[in-house]
Design an enzyme around this catalytic site. Structure first.
Site, mmCIF file in Angstrom:
data_model
loop_
_atom_site.group_PDB
_atom_site.id
_atom_site.type_symbol
_atom_site.label_atom_id
_atom_site.label_comp_id
_atom_site.label_asym_id
_atom_site.label_seq_id
_atom_site.Cartn_x
_atom_site.Cartn_y
_atom_site.Cartn_z
ATOM 1 N N VAL A 145 0.769 -1.250 -0.003
ATOM 2 C CA VAL A 145 -0.012 0.003 -0.109
ATOM 3 C C VAL A 145 0.840 1.137 -0.008
ATOM 4 C CG1 VAL A 145 -1.881 1.302 1.207
ATOM 5 C CG2 VAL A 145 -1.655 -1.194 1.254
ATOM 6 N N ARG B 258 11.405 -0.360 7.839
ATOM 7 C CA ARG B 258 12.151 -1.008 8.550
ATOM 8 C C ARG B 258 13.413 -1.586 7.911
ATOM 9 N NH1 ARG B 258 8.403 -5.489 11.066
ATOM 10 N NH2 ARG B 258 7.597 -5.355 9.096
ATOM 11 N N ARG B 259 13.186 -2.141 6.545
ATOM 12 C CA ARG B 259 14.452 -2.374 5.971
ATOM 13 C C ARG B 259 14.946 -1.387 4.746
ATOM 14 N NH1 ARG B 259 11.544 -7.033 7.271
ATOM 15 N NH2 ARG B 259 10.161 -6.696 5.355
ATOM 16 N N LYS C 8 -7.128 -0.836 10.937
ATOM 17 C CA LYS C 8 -8.107 -1.291 11.276
ATOM 18 C C LYS C 8 -7.846 -1.918 12.951
ATOM 19 C CE LYS C 8 -6.804 -4.498 8.545
ATOM 20 N NZ LYS C 8 -6.508 -4.798 7.170
ATOM 21 N N VAL D 176 -11.252 -0.045 6.213
ATOM 22 C CA VAL D 176 -12.583 -0.865 6.143
ATOM 23 C C VAL D 176 -12.855 -0.871 4.543
ATOM 24 C CG1 VAL D 176 -14.728 -1.535 6.684
ATOM 25 C CG2 VAL D 176 -13.302 -0.556 8.480
ATOM 26 N N GLY E 98 -11.157 -1.485 1.766
ATOM 27 C CA GLY E 98 -10.191 -1.110 0.944
ATOM 28 C C GLY E 98 -10.674 0.175 0.217
ATOM 29 N N GLY F 247 -1.903 -14.843 -3.368
ATOM 30 C CA GLY F 247 -1.573 -13.555 -2.596
ATOM 31 C C GLY F 247 -2.766 -12.694 -1.950
ATOM 32 N N LYS G 295 -13.055 -4.587 11.573
ATOM 33 C CA LYS G 295 -13.699 -3.698 10.800
ATOM 34 C C LYS G 295 -15.232 -3.618 11.055
ATOM 35 C CE LYS G 295 -10.907 -5.096 6.864
ATOM 36 N NZ LYS G 295 -10.768 -5.968 5.690
ATOM 37 N N GLY H 109 -5.787 -4.960 -1.432
ATOM 38 C CA GLY H 109 -4.713 -4.853 -2.574
ATOM 39 C C GLY H 109 -3.946 -3.413 -2.528
HETATM 40 N N1 HSE Z 1 -6.795 -9.294 4.672
HETATM 41 C C1 HSE Z 1 -7.837 -8.464 4.360
HETATM 42 C C2 HSE Z 1 -9.032 -9.063 3.545
HETATM 43 C C3 HSE Z 1 -7.520 -7.230 3.604
HETATM 44 O O1 HSE Z 1 -8.821 -10.411 3.036
HETATM 45 O O2 HSE Z 1 -9.777 -8.451 3.137
HETATM 46 C C4 HSE Z 1 -6.890 -6.247 4.517
HETATM 47 O O3 HSE Z 1 -8.030 -5.785 5.315
#
Ligand code: HSE
Length: 463
Positions: A34, A65-66, A124, A151, A153, A206, A224, A321
């Site tokens: 993101v 972090r990296r 969230k 919430v 996306g 993924g 959510k 995503g």
């Molecule tokens: N892991 C969440 C989902 C996406 O599968 O909807 C991020 O909130």
């Protein structure tokens, strides 16, 4: 910045003074899927962002972090990358937090607000755990707290609840807000896959994390639901107030049973306001295939909202995503940046209603119960009595004979009558009743000598 009104942009509303305005400093916490998408859009579409905000947005740092990782695809100056998030948030007007988790995200957001920055977050889990504290800090320091991406996306959902429906009375929010579980249940329905196989497919694409617990156990959806209920009902609802059941116990037999009922199994987040208070729950449920939520396939999200004046509203789209989530983050960023330019603040916390949170046992729901019973006189009466004992009204009953696998050696087992092994499958759907009464009914059924097995129990929603 090179924003010039000219012949090739004569339909543009770009203000020629925008590039001369003092840039707003943006700090980005996190450069994952993101964060990377947010950084790319801020860089590649800087002119449009400036025009929409009324001032340039200057990315002043990306906390990671990296630091050694190759980030050339983001198109940002590598010198912007830092590991010192604590220092970065003190030199920004706007902070975007997309690292997730409780800490260090919470400390960084609070620190950013203390230093006068408005915050946009997709977090969230943090909002569901400690939202009121973040709101209080935002109010104290007179900054904005926006979190549309937390919430569903890309779906504009929180802004409608916070702003568009602020004059209405929301009664119910019912939706699919976890794409991973929706993908898994959809695969189980369409391909007959078992739960484990479907999760593996989700991981390969993924959608599911290597450790899918947060999704499949319903934690993500519960967080959510808490956010949705808080906004919808002007009442503080935290993740721990949400009744949560995941999908790990959903079997191919449950999915097949749903199909026989012309239903589909979905993991639903259900927020309801009744005269007694607020009920917030996440659990798998059957919904009729004719219901619009049944048509939500793959990893998509969809949410129904019912309000007194507005009636029914439905929101649908991609719930996860990089790009879809970045869309929501960028929308918030433009909104809070506009406040910096034009003055004022967006809405703060609205928890004045302070409605009681009802226990799950009080939630009104319907059950589907599939029983393996002996097929002899009086069985149906005993089963019906168990429902009556708990004041649960039966809506439909369907009985089907089950072939007896012992038919072949009936005489070997010395049965006195020809039908003593006869079995039937009873499928019962109830009218709405308190969940406590329904679960007590199922416990009673399990103890009946005429019930050989409880094959499947599932709540039914949406009809
Ligand atoms: N892991 C969440 C989902 C996406 O599968 O909807 C991020 O909130």
């Amino acid at each position: 910045m090179d924003v010039q009104p000219g012949p090739e942009r004569e339909d543009s509303h770009v203000d020629s003074d925008v590039s001369a305005s003092t840039p707003l400093r943006v700090a980005l916490l996190g450069a994952g899927v993101v964060g990377g998408a947010v950084a790319r859009h801020l860089t590649e579409r800087a002119d449009d962002m400036a025009a929409r905000v009324g001032a340039p947005l200057a990315l002043v740092g990306i906390a990671v972090r990296r630091p050694g990782r190759d980030r050339s695809d983001l198109g940002v100056d590598p010198s912007l990358v830092t590991t010192d998030a604590e220092q970065l948030v003190t030199r920004a007007d706007l902070v975007v937090e997309v690292i997730g988790g409780i800490e260090p995200a919470r400390s960084l957001i609070l620190r950013a607000m203390e230093h006068g920055a408005s915050v946009v977050t997709a977090n969230k889990a943090l909002l569901a755990e400690d939202g009121p504290r973040l709101y209080a800090a935002a109010a104290e320091h007179r900054v904005d707290l926006y979190y549309e991406a937390a919430v569903a996306g890309a779906i504009p959902l929180l802004r409608p609840l916070r702003e568009s429906l602020a004059g209405d009375e929301v009664r119910k929010v019912l939706g699919i807000v976890n794409g991973t579980t929706n993908y898994v249940l959809d695969k189980m329905d369409t391909s007959g896959a078992g739960f484990e196989d479907a999760v593996e497919q989700a991981q390969a694409l993924g959608y599911a994390e290597a450790d899918p617990t947060a999704d499949v156990e319903g934690f993500d959806a519960a967080a959510k639901a808490a956010i949705l209920a808080s906004l919808a009902f002007h009442t503080r609802v935290s993740g721990s107030d949400v009744h949560r059941e995941g999908i790990t116990d959903v079997t191919p037999a449950d999915v097949a049973a749903a199909r026989e009922m012309d239903c589909v199994v979905k993991l639903l987040s259900i927020c309801e306001r009744t005269d007694a208070g607020v009920s917030v729950r996440v659990h798998p449920a059957m919904i009729p295939r004719s219901h619009p939520l049944a048509g939500v396939r793959d990893a998509f999200n969809a949410v129904f909202v019912e309000a007194d004046a507005a009636g029914q509203l439905m929101f649908y789209g991609r719930g996860a995503g990089g790009e879809p989530t970045a869309s929501a983050v960028l929308g918030d960023l433009v909104a809070v940046a506009r406040h910096r330019v034009g003055g004022g603040l967006g809405p703060g916390e609205s928890s004045y209603a302070d409605l009681p949170i009802l226990p799950m046992g009080d939630a009104q729901t319907r059950y589907y119960v599939s029983l393996d019973v002996a097929d002899r006189s009086g069985v149906l009466a005993k089963v019906a009595a168990a429902f009556a004992e708990h004041n649960v009204s039966i809506e439909t009953v369907r009985q089907r004979m089950v072939p007896d696998e012992r038919d072949g050696d009936r005489h070997d087992v010395g049965e006195a009558t020809g039908n003593s092994n006869a079995r039937a499958n009873l499928v019962i759907v109830t009218h709405a009743a308190p969940d406590a009464a329904l679960s007590a009914t199922v416990e009673s059924l399990r103890t009946l000598d005429v019930v050989r097995g409880v094959n499947s129990v599932m709540r039914v929603e949406g009809s």
